[in-house]
Design an enzyme around this catalytic site. Structure first.
Site, short mmCIF file in Angstrom:
data_model
loop_
_atom_site.label_atom_id
_atom_site.label_comp_id
_atom_site.label_asym_id
_atom_site.label_seq_id
_atom_site.Cartn_x
_atom_site.Cartn_y
_atom_site.Cartn_z
N ARG A 106 22.36 -69.12 -23.27
CA ARG A 106 23.31 -68.01 -23.09
C ARG A 106 22.86 -66.73 -23.80
NH1 ARG A 106 26.69 -72.22 -24.28
NH2 ARG A 106 27.64 -73.16 -22.45
N LYS A 128 18.22 -53.55 -18.69
CA LYS A 128 18.49 -54.18 -17.38
C LYS A 128 17.43 -55.24 -17.14
CE LYS A 128 20.63 -50.45 -14.71
NZ LYS A 128 20.44 -49.61 -13.52
N GLU A 170 7.79 -41.08 -12.85
CA GLU A 170 9.02 -41.25 -13.63
C GLU A 170 9.04 -40.31 -14.83
OE1 GLU A 170 11.51 -43.04 -12.53
OE2 GLU A 170 10.68 -44.64 -11.28
N LYS A 212 15.09 -41.32 -21.71
CA LYS A 212 15.75 -42.45 -21.05
C LYS A 212 16.74 -43.12 -22.00
CE LYS A 212 15.98 -46.42 -18.30
NZ LYS A 212 15.44 -47.47 -17.47
N GLU A 222 26.33 -48.69 -16.98
CA GLU A 222 26.50 -47.97 -15.73
C GLU A 222 27.97 -47.90 -15.32
OE1 GLU A 222 23.90 -49.55 -12.66
OE2 GLU A 222 22.58 -47.86 -13.03
N ARG A 227 24.39 -42.64 -16.22
CA ARG A 227 23.08 -43.25 -16.01
C ARG A 227 22.50 -42.88 -14.65
NH1 ARG A 227 21.30 -49.15 -18.62
NH2 ARG A 227 19.24 -49.09 -17.70
N ASN A 231 18.49 -41.38 -11.34
CA ASN A 231 18.19 -41.67 -9.94
C ASN A 231 17.72 -40.46 -9.15
OD1 ASN A 231 18.67 -44.44 -9.89
ND2 ASN A 231 20.88 -44.11 -9.83
N HIS A 234 15.51 -40.90 -6.15
CA HIS A 234 15.57 -42.32 -5.78
C HIS A 234 16.38 -42.61 -4.52
CE1 HIS A 234 13.62 -42.82 -9.61
NE2 HIS A 234 13.64 -44.15 -9.53
N HIS A 238 14.01 -44.74 -2.48
CA HIS A 238 14.34 -46.12 -2.11
C HIS A 238 14.33 -46.29 -0.59
CE1 HIS A 238 16.50 -47.09 -6.14
NE2 HIS A 238 15.23 -47.47 -6.17
N HIS A 250 6.28 -47.73 -6.05
CA HIS A 250 7.58 -47.12 -6.34
C HIS A 250 7.43 -45.65 -6.77
CE1 HIS A 250 11.69 -46.72 -7.75
NE2 HIS A 250 11.23 -46.34 -8.94
N1 LIG Z 1 14.74 -52.86 -15.79
C1 LIG Z 1 14.67 -51.61 -15.45
O1 LIG Z 1 15.43 -50.76 -15.92
C2 LIG Z 1 13.62 -51.18 -14.46
C3 LIG Z 1 13.35 -49.82 -14.27
C4 LIG Z 1 12.34 -49.47 -13.41
C5 LIG Z 1 11.62 -50.44 -12.74
N2 LIG Z 1 11.91 -51.75 -12.93
C6 LIG Z 1 11.15 -52.80 -12.25
O2 LIG Z 1 9.80 -52.71 -12.66
C7 LIG Z 1 8.99 -53.33 -11.66
C8 LIG Z 1 7.74 -52.51 -11.46
O3 LIG Z 1 7.01 -52.51 -12.68
P1 LIG Z 1 5.44 -52.20 -12.71
O4 LIG Z 1 5.16 -50.99 -11.90
O5 LIG Z 1 5.03 -52.20 -14.13
O6 LIG Z 1 4.83 -53.41 -11.88
P2 LIG Z 1 4.09 -54.77 -12.30
O7 LIG Z 1 4.76 -55.41 -13.45
O8 LIG Z 1 3.93 -55.57 -11.08
O9 LIG Z 1 2.65 -54.26 -12.77
C9 LIG Z 1 1.79 -53.65 -11.84
C10 LIG Z 1 0.45 -54.37 -11.77
O10 LIG Z 1 -0.31 -54.04 -12.92
C11 LIG Z 1 -0.80 -55.22 -13.56
N3 LIG Z 1 -0.90 -54.89 -14.97
C12 LIG Z 1 0.11 -54.71 -15.85
N4 LIG Z 1 -0.36 -54.25 -17.02
C13 LIG Z 1 -1.69 -54.16 -16.89
C14 LIG Z 1 -2.73 -53.71 -17.75
N5 LIG Z 1 -2.47 -53.20 -18.96
N6 LIG Z 1 -4.00 -53.77 -17.29
C15 LIG Z 1 -4.25 -54.23 -16.04
N7 LIG Z 1 -3.33 -54.61 -15.17
C16 LIG Z 1 -2.06 -54.58 -15.59
C17 LIG Z 1 0.19 -56.28 -13.20
O11 LIG Z 1 -0.37 -57.55 -13.28
C18 LIG Z 1 0.54 -55.88 -11.76
O12 LIG Z 1 -0.45 -56.39 -10.89
C19 LIG Z 1 9.86 -53.46 -10.41
O13 LIG Z 1 10.20 -54.80 -10.22
C20 LIG Z 1 11.10 -52.65 -10.77
O14 LIG Z 1 12.27 -53.16 -10.16
C21 LIG Z 1 12.89 -52.13 -13.78
ZN LIG Z 2 12.29 -45.43 -10.51
#
Ligand SMILES: NC(=O)c1ccc[n+]([C@@H]2O[C@H](COP(=O)([O-])OP(=O)(O)OC[C@H]3O[C@@H](n4cnc5c(N)ncnc54)[C@H](O)[C@@H]3O)[C@@H](O)[C@H]2O)c1
Ligand SMILES: [Zn+2]
Length: 352
Positions: A106, A128, A170, A212, A222, A227, A231, A234, A238, A250
Site C-alpha cells: 500500500r 504522477k 518541455e 514544474k 489536479e 496544473r 498542458n 498538449h 496529444h 512526445h
Molecule cells: N509522470 C509524469 O508526470 C509524466 C510526465 C511526462 C511524461 N511522462 C511519461 O514519460 C514517458 C516518456 O519518458 P521518456 O521520454 O523518458 O521515455 P523512455 O523512458 O522510454 O526513454 C526513452 C528511451 O531512452 C532510453 N534511455 C533512457 N535513459 C537513457 C540513457 N541515459 N542513455 C541511453 N538510453 C537511455 C530508454 O531505454 C528508452 O529507450 C511516457 O510514458 C510519458 O507518459 C510522465
Molecule cells: Zn508533455
C-alpha cells in the site's frame, strides 16, 4: 531534488541520508540496465541489500502486465514495508516503478533517478505514477511522491540526440508558460545544450524543475486546475500523437502543438503576435518540428481533441499563453480556455 554532473556515483551515500531503507529494489528498462543498472546495483549493494529488476524498454511495455511482473519480483526479493524502490531510467521506468512503489504494501518509499531529459524535467517531478491501458495512456495509476530525485546530467551523454531534443520541447514549454527570460536563455544557448555542456544542462534542469515543482505544489492532485498550465501545446500535441499512431516522439508532437496553439491564441485574441513568432524561433533553434504533417487531416485532429481529458462536454479546451513567460488564466482561473474549432482548423492549416 538534486541536480548535477556525476551524482550517480554519489547515490550510495545519498540514499541512507534521504531515503533510508532495509533494502533497495532498483527498476530499470533493458537499455538503462545494461548501461548503468549493474554498476548502480553493485555500488548500492556495498552498503545495503539491493536487487536489480528489468523490463523490456519502450512505451508499449508501460502496462499492467509489466507492473504485475515487477511487483512479483520486488516482493519475491524480500522488499518489505521498510524497503524502497529506485526508478533508474526515463519516464516509462519512472511511471512504472513509481506505481510499483505506490502499490506494494500500500505504498513504500521510492527514489527517482531520471536518465532522460524528459524524465529529469518533467516525469520525475510531481508524483504522477501509472501505466497505460487499451483505453488510453496513463489511465491506471496513483499519486505517489518520491522521497528523493537525483538527476545526473552526465547520464544524458548516452541518450540518443533525438531524445535530448524532444526533452527540450518541455523545457521551452516551461519558459513559455512561466519565465520569458528562461525561454530567451534557452533560445540563446541551444548550441551549448546540444553540445551537452554540463553546466548549461544543469542550469536547464534546475530551472525547469523549479517551474514544474512550483506549479505542482499549487495543485498537487489536479483539483484547482492550476496544473493545467503544464498542458500548453498538449491539446494539439496529444491529438497529433493519437492520429499519427504514436510514431512521433512526445516532445516533437508537443513542439508542433505549441506552435499551433500559439497561433490559435493569436487568432482568438489571447496571445501576443511577437511571442508566437519568438516561440517558433526557439523551437527551430533546437531542430524541433513546427509543421503539421500533411498525412494528419485537421478534422481528424479536432475529432481526437474532443476525446482529450481537457475537453468538457465535447468542447475542446486548450491551455494557452498570453505572451512568452505568462500563461492565460482563463475564466475563473481554469487555466484552460474553450477553443473555437474553426480557428483551430485555420491554425492547423497555417502550420502545414
Ligand atoms: N509522470 C509524469 O508526470 C509524466 C510526465 C511526462 C511524461 N511522462 C511519461 O514519460 C514517458 C516518456 O519518458 P521518456 O521520454 O523518458 O521515455 P523512455 O523512458 O522510454 O526513454 C526513452 C528511451 O531512452 C532510453 N534511455 C533512457 N535513459 C537513457 C540513457 N541515459 N542513455 C541511453 N538510453 C537511455 C530508454 O531505454 C528508452 O529507450 C511516457 O510514458 C510519458 O507518459 C510522465
Ligand atoms: Zn508533455
Amino acid at each position: 531534488v538534486l541536480v548535477g554532473a556525476g551524482l550517480l556515483s554519489e547515490l550510495p551515500a545519498l540514499l541512507p541520508r534521504h531515503c533510508p531503507a532495509a533494502r533497495y529494489a532498483i527498476i530499470a528498462d533493458s537499455h538503462v540496465a545494461e548501461q548503468y543498472g549493474t554498476a548502480v546495483r553493485d555500488a548500492i549493494a556495498r552498503l545495503s541489500p539491493a536487487t536489480l529488476h528489468t523490463f523490456a524498454a519502450g512505451e508499449s511495455n508501460k502496462t499492467r502486465e509489466t507492473w504485475h511482473m515487477l511487483t512479483d519480483q520486488v516482493l519475491a526479493a524480500g522488499t518489505g514495508r521498510d524497503g524502497a524502490v529506485i526508478a533508474l531510467g526515463g519516464g516509462v521506468t519512472g511511471d512504472l516503478a513509481g506505481f510499483v512503489a505506490a502499490t506494494c504494501h500500500r505504498g513504500i518509499a521510492y527514489v527517482q533517478v531520471p536518465t532522460t531529459l524528459l524524465a529529469m524535467i518533467d516525469s520525475s517531478i510531481g508524483g504522477k505514477t501509472g501505466v497505460d491501458t487499451p483505453a488510453g495512456k496513463n489511465l491506471v495509476g496513483a499519486f505517489h511522491q518520491p522521497r528523493l530525485v537525483v538527476a545526473d546530467v552526465q547520464t544524458l551523454a548516452t541518450l540518443p540526440p533525438t531524445q535530448l531534443v524532444a526533452g527540450m520541447a518541455e523545457a521551452l514549454k516551461h519558459g513559455a508558460i512561466a519565465d520569458g527570460e528562461y525561454f530567451e536563455m534557452l533560445t540563446a544557448n541551444a548550441g551549448r545544450v546540444l553540445d551537452q555542456d554540463a553546466d548549461t544542462l544543469a542550469a536547464v534542469v534546475t530551472r525547469s524543475v523549479e517551474i514544474k515543482a512550483r506549479v505542482v505544489a499549487e495543485d498537487e492532485r489536479e483539483i484547482t486546475g492550476r496544473r493545467a498550465v503544464l498542458n500548453f501545446g498538449h491539446t494539439v500535441g496529444h491529438a497529433i500523437e493519437t492520429v499519427a499512431g504514436y510514431r512521433m516522439l512526445h516532445g516533437e508532437a508537443i513542439a508542433v502543438g505549441m506552435r499551433v496553439e500559439a497561433d490559435l491564441g493569436v487568432r482568438m485574441g489571447v496571445t501576443d503576435t511577437a511571442s508566437a513568432r519568438r516561440l517558433v524561433d526557439g523551437l527551430k533553434r533546437y531542430g524541433l518540428p513546427t509543421t503539421v504533417p500533411a498525412a494528419l487531416p485537421a478534422d481528424r485532429l479536432v475529432e481526437a481533441m474532443r476525446f482529450d481529458k481537457k475537453s468538457r462536454a465535447g468542447i475542446v479546451r486548450a491551455s494557452l499563453i498570453r505572451r512568452l513567460g505568462e500563461a492565460e488564466p482563463g475564466k475563473g482561473h481554469a487555466w484552460t480556455v474553450p477553443v473555437d474549432e474553426s480557428a483551430m482548423k485555420d491554425a492547423i492549416e497555417a502550420a502545414r
